[in-house]
Design an enzyme around this catalytic site. Structure first.
Site, PDB file in Angstrom:
ATOM      1  N   ASP A 168      -9.090  17.661  65.686  1.00  0.00           N
ATOM      2  CA  ASP A 168      -8.065  18.471  66.340  1.00  0.00           C
ATOM      3  C   ASP A 168      -7.151  17.508  67.096  1.00  0.00           C
ATOM      4  O   ASP A 168      -7.401  16.297  67.181  1.00  0.00           O
ATOM      5  CB  ASP A 168      -8.684  19.536  67.257  1.00  0.00           C
ATOM      6  CG  ASP A 168      -7.703  20.715  67.475  1.00  0.00           C
ATOM      7  OD1 ASP A 168      -6.481  20.537  67.274  1.00  0.00           O
ATOM      8  OD2 ASP A 168      -8.165  21.809  67.863  1.00  0.00           O
TER       9      ASP A 168
HETATM   10  C1  NOJ Z   1      -4.650  22.357  68.622  1.00  0.00           C
HETATM   11  C2  NOJ Z   1      -5.334  23.575  68.110  1.00  0.00           C
HETATM   12  O1  NOJ Z   1      -6.637  23.675  68.644  1.00  0.00           O
HETATM   13  C3  NOJ Z   1      -5.421  23.617  66.597  1.00  0.00           C
HETATM   14  O2  NOJ Z   1      -5.972  24.841  66.199  1.00  0.00           O
HETATM   15  C4  NOJ Z   1      -4.066  23.388  66.007  1.00  0.00           C
HETATM   16  O3  NOJ Z   1      -4.137  23.498  64.602  1.00  0.00           O
HETATM   17  C5  NOJ Z   1      -3.589  22.012  66.422  1.00  0.00           C
HETATM   18  N1  NOJ Z   1      -3.484  21.968  67.867  1.00  0.00           N
HETATM   19  C6  NOJ Z   1      -2.247  21.627  65.802  1.00  0.00           C
HETATM   20  O4  NOJ Z   1      -1.227  22.321  66.381  1.00  0.00           O
END
Ligand code: NOJ
Length: 762
Positions: free
Chosen positions: A290
């Site tokens: 993430d």
């Molecule tokens: C953080 C989020 O937890 C995730 O779900 C998302 O895809 C990413 N950022 C990218 O924006």
């Protein structure tokens, strides 16, 4: 589409033909068989330097409307495998051109974006889509999102989010498919299929990402990013099944969770990412971290610096680093210093290249808007409208106040902050959603009733959180003048989603007071609630005649709500998550364990009636709250209809079967009303005795059925003994011989029950 000139008409006809061909075909390249892909991956890896392999493992945020020099240089130099957050097709095509034509090996880029519940055309939030209990609907919604996103060159979405969530305080429950492993597995797999189609390399399909692996939905107290404590048995039985299902549906990638699982953050969790994912499940796609979650390992307190974080993440099996440079800065020297094995990098780069080959990016790196359907096409809008229609859950309907009788109403008052809020109805995580395309409930109702009914509108509150009652007098006056009132309540989209958790999940601001004052007018009152989570509605439920819970219903939420209010369609959504009476009951979910002291209706005390000197043992020594009891306000699977249904003759094809065999569960479903409607038939099972304790009920099947007035249908479910498997004490998947109960009905509280026995070796 209308057009005044024949030239334009021809172009429109041409586009329509292309669109139809697109919708019905899958443009595959026959040379890309899977074996071929493996060969191409290893051929390419053999030509790559270590630095180029590490370059593939970097994902860089673009975010801007131009290409920074450092980015162009990085792509040209083979130091970027993927970009995210760029949706201008010219920029994307230029980045791909640099990658393909100017980098040494011409490897195209993965272009990632959060396309969560629609692109420009927005479907209901995922939790709302889960309320449709309709995999075909969910699949179609993702298909629309994919082809709209693909017009920009996006080839990879970070969806579906299939974190099981039993906590409505958690803001990201909005992005989830609810509390149940079976429902989330079926709908999550459908979403994967919708994004990816039958062939990832086809035009208009994009790679999906099952996220967040794993356990994120169990964040303590629903506080986002918080620690999760999930015993391995519960992890395997509750949190992991949707990921397994997504992998079986062919999902191209997985994203790790921000959260800490039993002391090891998911991004460094070798048990999850290697043992379960690769060794047990044979996943050969790519694992992305993430956002910055590799570097966050240090903040978690697992590592002392980025270099150690890179070691932990690569050892665990994270292939690509989303927005961070721990890999880029450290992997090469870590290998040179003998701290990590170069094989880890080969595996990671190979997993990334495999997805690129599967996507057909080497053959078709560029996007071509001309061969994709237009944004907001008739098909996209119709899909969004149908999804919204099927997602709305009618929680209550006293004295059949709904549907409103257009023939007998002369005036109606629309009151509340969410009646005419084009942006809010789109919900969370809509980076590209276009509020100018939204049709609000107010617009849709006005256009539906035309001049036949006088419609007044009073916003009454600036936002859902307004605490003053300054705007209420006008609202009460409008209600007093109208034959019926529809209150548009809830929470704005900003109140749910990532990092947007709430500790109090009742209607915010002075909404409950608004309900009380409108109620006092004596007019019929319907509440339409838009929200990103289950709310506690105890303080309004008795002050309104009916509640339609609409989640954040997306672009076409307005027409869907209008159709339901006026009975053009019947509500058919069912709750994908339990609605508590009070937040203190959380976590409350239907598939709980029985405990050694389960509550019974006759042992429940009402706190106000308890004698201060009541003997300690007199209140019923069971698992309940003195002030809330043990039942939710609305159970999982609940949802009313304008039609009335009866379930009869629940039958099993056999009451005894051997391991490895199936039985058929059948039930007769009768529409006893003159109204055609959908019903979602739900099948639950209880395994009475287990090697580990089993839930009191578990959803094992469901079917959305359309019934004509007075129609009777027989609904059948095939239940295999493998469907009853669970992870036992030794963490192996087993089905045990023994007694099972089976229920079928319209919610998890159905009591239409029978039973069977599995016989097998002792
Ligand atoms: C953080 C989020 O937890 C995730 O779900 C998302 O895809 C990413 N950022 C990218 O924006």
């Amino acid at each position: 589409m209308t057009s005044g000139t024949s030239g334009t008409t021809n172009i429109v006809a041409c586009l329509a033909l292309v669109f139809t061909l697109f919708m019905n075909s899958s443009v595959a390249n026959p040379t890309r068989a899977e074996t071929d892909v493996e060969q191409r991956v290893s051929d390419l890896l053999a030509q790559m330097t270590l630095a180029e392999k590490i370059g593939q493992m970097a994902q860089v945020n673009v975010g801007d409307s131009y290409i920074h020099d450092y980015l162009a240089e990085g792509v040209r130099g083979g130091r970027v495998g993927s970009v995210l957050n760029v949706v201008d097709p010219d920029i994307v095509n230029e980045l791909q051109r640099i990658a393909v034509e100017e980098s040494r090996l011409g490897i195209p880029l993965l272009v990632g974006r959060d396309v969560i519940h629609g692109f420009k055309t927005v479907m209901p939030i995922p939790l709302g889509q889960a309320a449709t209990w309709n995999p075909d609907m969910v699949r179609e919604g993702a298909h629309v999102a994919a082809y709209e996103a693909a017009t920009t060159g996006v080839n990879w979405t970070f969806a579906p989010m299939i974190d099981i969530s039993r906590d409505p305080r958690w803001g990201r429950i909005a992005e989830s498919l609810g509390e149940d492993p079976h429902l989330a597995s079926v709908l999550g797999a459908a979403m994967v299929q919708g994004y990816q189609g039958d062939d990832l390399a086809a035009i208009g399909t994009i790679a999906a990402t099952a996220k967040h692996f794993a356990g994120y939905g169990a964040s303590e107290s629903g506080r986002d990013y918080s620690t999760t404590n999930i015993p391995e048995n519960e992890l395997r039985n509750v949190y992991l099944p949707p990921f397994r299902a997504a992998i079986e549906a062919g999902v191209a990638s997985l994203m790790t969770s921000f959260s800490d699982l039993d002391g090891v953050p998911a991004t460094a969790n070798e048990f999850l990412l290697r043992q379960v994912l690769r060794d047990e499940w044979d996943f050969d796609g790519l694992v992305v971290s993430d956002w910055d979650s590799i570097r966050q390992l240090q903040i978690h307190g697992l590592t002392a610096n980025d270099r150690e974080s890179a070691v932990e993440a690569i050892r665990a099996g994270v292939d690509m680093e989303m927005h961070g440079d721990a890999y880029l800065n450290h992997l090469e020297s870590l290998i040179e210093d003998g701290k990590i094995d170069a094989d880890f990098v080969d595996q990671a780069a190979g997993n990334i290249l495999r997805v690129k080959f599967r996507l057909g990016l080497f053959e078709r790196p560029y996007t071509d808007r001309a061969i994709l359907p237009p944004i907001g096409s008739e098909h996209a809008l119709a899909t969004a409208r149908r999804a919204a229609l099927q997602s709305v859950v009618m929680l209550t309907n006293e004295h059949h106040v709904l549907p409103l009788d257009a023939g007998s109403l002369e005036s109606i008052a629309l009151i509340g902050p969410l009646a005419d809020a084009p942006y809010e109805q789109l919900g969370t995580w809509i980076f590209d959603g276009d509020p100018s395309m939204s049709v609000t409930p107010r617009q849709a109702i006005e256009s539906l009733v035309g001049d036949d009914i006088e419609v007044s509108y009073v916003r009454a509150m600036k936002t859902s959180r307004t605490r003053t009652t300054d705007g209420f007098a006008a609202a009460v006056a409008a209600a007093g003048d109208a034959d019926a009132v529809v209150l548009f309540l809830g929470e704005e989209s900003i109140l749910s989603g990532e990092a947007h958790s709430r500790a109090d999940i009742s209607l915010p601001g002075a909404q409950a007071e608004l309900v009380r004052q409108i109620r006092a007018t004596g007019k019929p009152v319907v509440a339409v609630i838009q929200a990103g989570r289950p709310l506690t509605l105890t303080n309004i439920v008795d002050n309104v005649d009916a509640i339609l819970f609409a989640w954040h219903p997306g672009t076409m939420g307005g027409p869907a709500i209008a159709d339901l209010l006026f009975g053009i369609a019947s509500p058919s959504g069912k709750l994908p998550a339990t609605f508590p009476r009070m937040v203190g009951q959380v976590p409350i979910y239907y598939n709980q364990k029985n405990t050694g002291k389960p509550p019974t209706p006759d042992t429940i005390a009402h706190i106000d009636d308890i004698d201060p000197h009541a003997p300690q043992l007199s209140l019923g020594m069971t698992a309940f709250h003195l002030d809330a009891g043990y039942t939710p306000l609305f159970p999982f699977g609940h949802g009313l209809s304008y039609a009335s249904f009866e379930y009869e003759n629940l039958r099993l094809s056999t009451t005894e079967l051997n391991l490895g065999e199936s039985l058929t569960v059948s039930v007769e479903l009768l529409n006893t009303s003159p109204i055609a409607a959908h019903e979602v038939v739900q099948l639950y099972v209880r395994d009475l005795v287990g090697n580990v304790t089993r839930p009191v009920k578990e959803l094992k099947g469901f079917r959305r059925i359309y019934l004509e007035p007075e129609e009777r249908v027989t609904v059948e479910f095939e239940l295999h003994t493998d469907d009853l498997a669970f992870y036992g004490r030794d963490m192996r998947l087993i089905t045990e011989p023994g007694e099972f109960h089976v229920w079928v009905g319209s919610s998890s509280e159905t009591d239409l029950m029978t039973g069977f026995r599995i016989v097998g070796p002792d």
